[in-house]
Scaffold this active site. Structure first.
Site, mmCIF file in Angstrom:
data_model
loop_
_atom_site.group_PDB
_atom_site.id
_atom_site.type_symbol
_atom_site.label_atom_id
_atom_site.label_comp_id
_atom_site.label_asym_id
_atom_site.label_seq_id
_atom_site.Cartn_x
_atom_site.Cartn_y
_atom_site.Cartn_z
ATOM 1 C CG HIS A 1 -0.316 0.037 2.545
ATOM 2 N ND1 HIS A 1 -0.009 -1.123 3.217
ATOM 3 C CD2 HIS A 1 0.092 1.045 3.358
ATOM 4 C CE1 HIS A 1 0.550 -0.826 4.382
ATOM 5 N NE2 HIS A 1 0.632 0.490 4.494
ATOM 6 C CD GLU B 1 3.404 -0.558 7.184
ATOM 7 O OE1 GLU B 1 2.829 0.210 6.381
ATOM 8 O OE2 GLU B 1 2.824 -1.097 8.140
HETATM 9 CO CO CO Z 1 1.195 1.276 6.299
#
Ligand code: CO
Length: 134
Positions: A7, A130
């Site tokens: 994402h 991330e």
């Molecule tokens: Co995230």
């Protein structure tokens, strides 16, 4: 080592307005808001055919995205998330290469119920990264 883009996270100053923009103007499939107290955010998932966008809004007093929104008052891209097969193997390889892992260096459970880690933006082209184990 990294796999799919899981994402892109966008910090927003007004979650309802941002959700309406993605739903009504861009015509995307959006989720209901979901509180993730352990990460200090409320998230709306924008489900795209090949990946997701996450709209992040601060939750609680010490939200990690509050300083970012103070600097970026219209919102902005906060991080990108790449998938890895083993988060511990990825972390150990990155630390051995001199990259900095944020926090205590141990994975936390992320918004999707899977282990995640964040890497220092200065080590990755100015972008907070991330990693999520899939
Ligand atoms: Co995230």
């Amino acid at each position: 080592m990294i796999g799919k883009l899981n994402h892109v996270a966008i910090a927003v100053p007004d979650l309802e307005a941002a959700t309406a923009t993605y739903r009504d103007i861009l015509g995307a499939d959006v989720s209901a808001p979901q509180d993730v107290p352990e990460h200090g955010v409320t998230v709306v998932f924008v489900n795209l055919p090949n990946t997701k966008v996450e709209l992040l809004y601060p939750l609680g007093e010490n939200s990690p995205i509050a300083p970012f929104l103070a600097k970026n008052t219209s919102g902005g891209i906060h991080h990108v998330c790449y998938e890895v097969e083993s988060i511990i193997a990825a972390r150990d390889k990155l630390v051995a290469s001199g990259a900095r892992v944020l926090g205590d260096g141990n994975p936390k459970i992320g918004a999707h119920g899977k282990p995640v880690l964040f890497l220092h933006p200065k080590d990755f082209c100015g972008t907070l990264v991330e990693l999520e184990q899939v």
